[in-house]
Design a protein around this motif. Sequence first.
Motif, PDB file in Angstrom:
ATOM      1  N   VAL A 184      -2.761  -8.852  -2.506  1.00 23.35           N
ATOM      2  CA  VAL A 184      -3.472 -10.057  -2.045  1.00 23.35           C
ATOM      3  C   VAL A 184      -4.487  -9.698  -0.957  1.00 23.35           C
ATOM      4  O   VAL A 184      -5.615 -10.207  -0.954  1.00 23.35           O
TER       5      VAL A 184
ATOM      6  N   GLU B  93       3.262 -14.702  -4.451  1.00 21.70           N
ATOM      7  CA  GLU B  93       1.862 -14.353  -4.748  1.00 21.70           C
ATOM      8  C   GLU B  93       1.039 -15.611  -5.059  1.00 21.70           C
ATOM      9  O   GLU B  93      -0.098 -15.745  -4.594  1.00 21.70           O
TER      10      GLU B  93
ATOM     11  N   LEU C 139       0.189 -17.358  -1.870  1.00 18.69           N
ATOM     12  CA  LEU C 139      -0.807 -16.616  -1.082  1.00 18.69           C
ATOM     13  C   LEU C 139      -2.200 -16.776  -1.685  1.00 18.69           C
ATOM     14  O   LEU C 139      -3.195 -16.834  -0.960  1.00 18.69           O
ATOM     15  N   LEU C 140      -2.254 -16.849  -3.011  1.00 19.15           N
ATOM     16  CA  LEU C 140      -3.556 -16.948  -3.679  1.00 19.15           C
ATOM     17  C   LEU C 140      -4.053 -18.391  -3.777  1.00 19.15           C
ATOM     18  O   LEU C 140      -5.098 -18.652  -4.366  1.00 19.15           O
TER      19      LEU C 140
END
Length: 223
Positions: free
Chosen positions: A31, A208, A211-212
């Motif tokens: 990330v 993930e 976070l994205l």
Amino acid sequence: MIIVSVGGSVINPGEPDKKFLRELSRVFIRVHSKNPLAIVTGGGKPARAYAGAIRELGGSQFLADKAAILATRQNASLLIAALGKNAWPAVPKTFEEAALSASTGKIVVMGGTIPGITTDTDAALLAELLGAGRIVNISNVDGIYTADPRKDSSARKISKMKFQELSGLASKGDSRKPGENFVFDSFACKIIARSGIEAHFIGTSDIEAALLGKKHSGTVVCD
Ligand code: UTP
């Protein structure tokens, strides 16, 4: 910039969880190459053990907090080790030090700062200083619930809520005692609300996606 607050209980439930630390660091490295991260680690069981023993021995709350802060920094070292050359190699002791280290492009990992707060507040303050628009809080509770899911089987997860609602829940559950608090500190709630920093609460899956900025199974707190 995204701030990640990693609960001590997931990094160090008693012993450092090396498998989880390796998996987590792979996600962070992926990330960070697209969207820079700075990380704050909590204290977990060792922090509680030290702080508890100090209080039982007659030490002050201040001294107990200082010892717990050292445990949060030890957990930061674990993550720095797992991140290898992608991480800034030292644990910053102040927010300003963290900001300077982050300006190198490396992933900065810090623990606590001053007695009387928790790493939730550290994460919120670091987000303000670095101009982060989002905090992702990873813990062993996979979102914000209507009641404590560890104690109340009728508790249900809330997928989206406003800053004010989060503050309401946090101040009800804020005993200022380690390990007894609501999933997010009430000071931290005030800070993210005043700066409009979006907060995402997740467990150890879907990290993930959160976070994205993609849809995830936890809770999103925004205005
Ligand atoms: P945590 O942020 O892990 O606290 O910091 P917590 O919410 O109590 O722990 P969990 O999530 O339930 O496991 C651990 C302790 O370290 C001290 C406080 O005593 C805190 O409870 N601390 C942490 C500070 O005094 N200042 C800081 O900036 C950070």
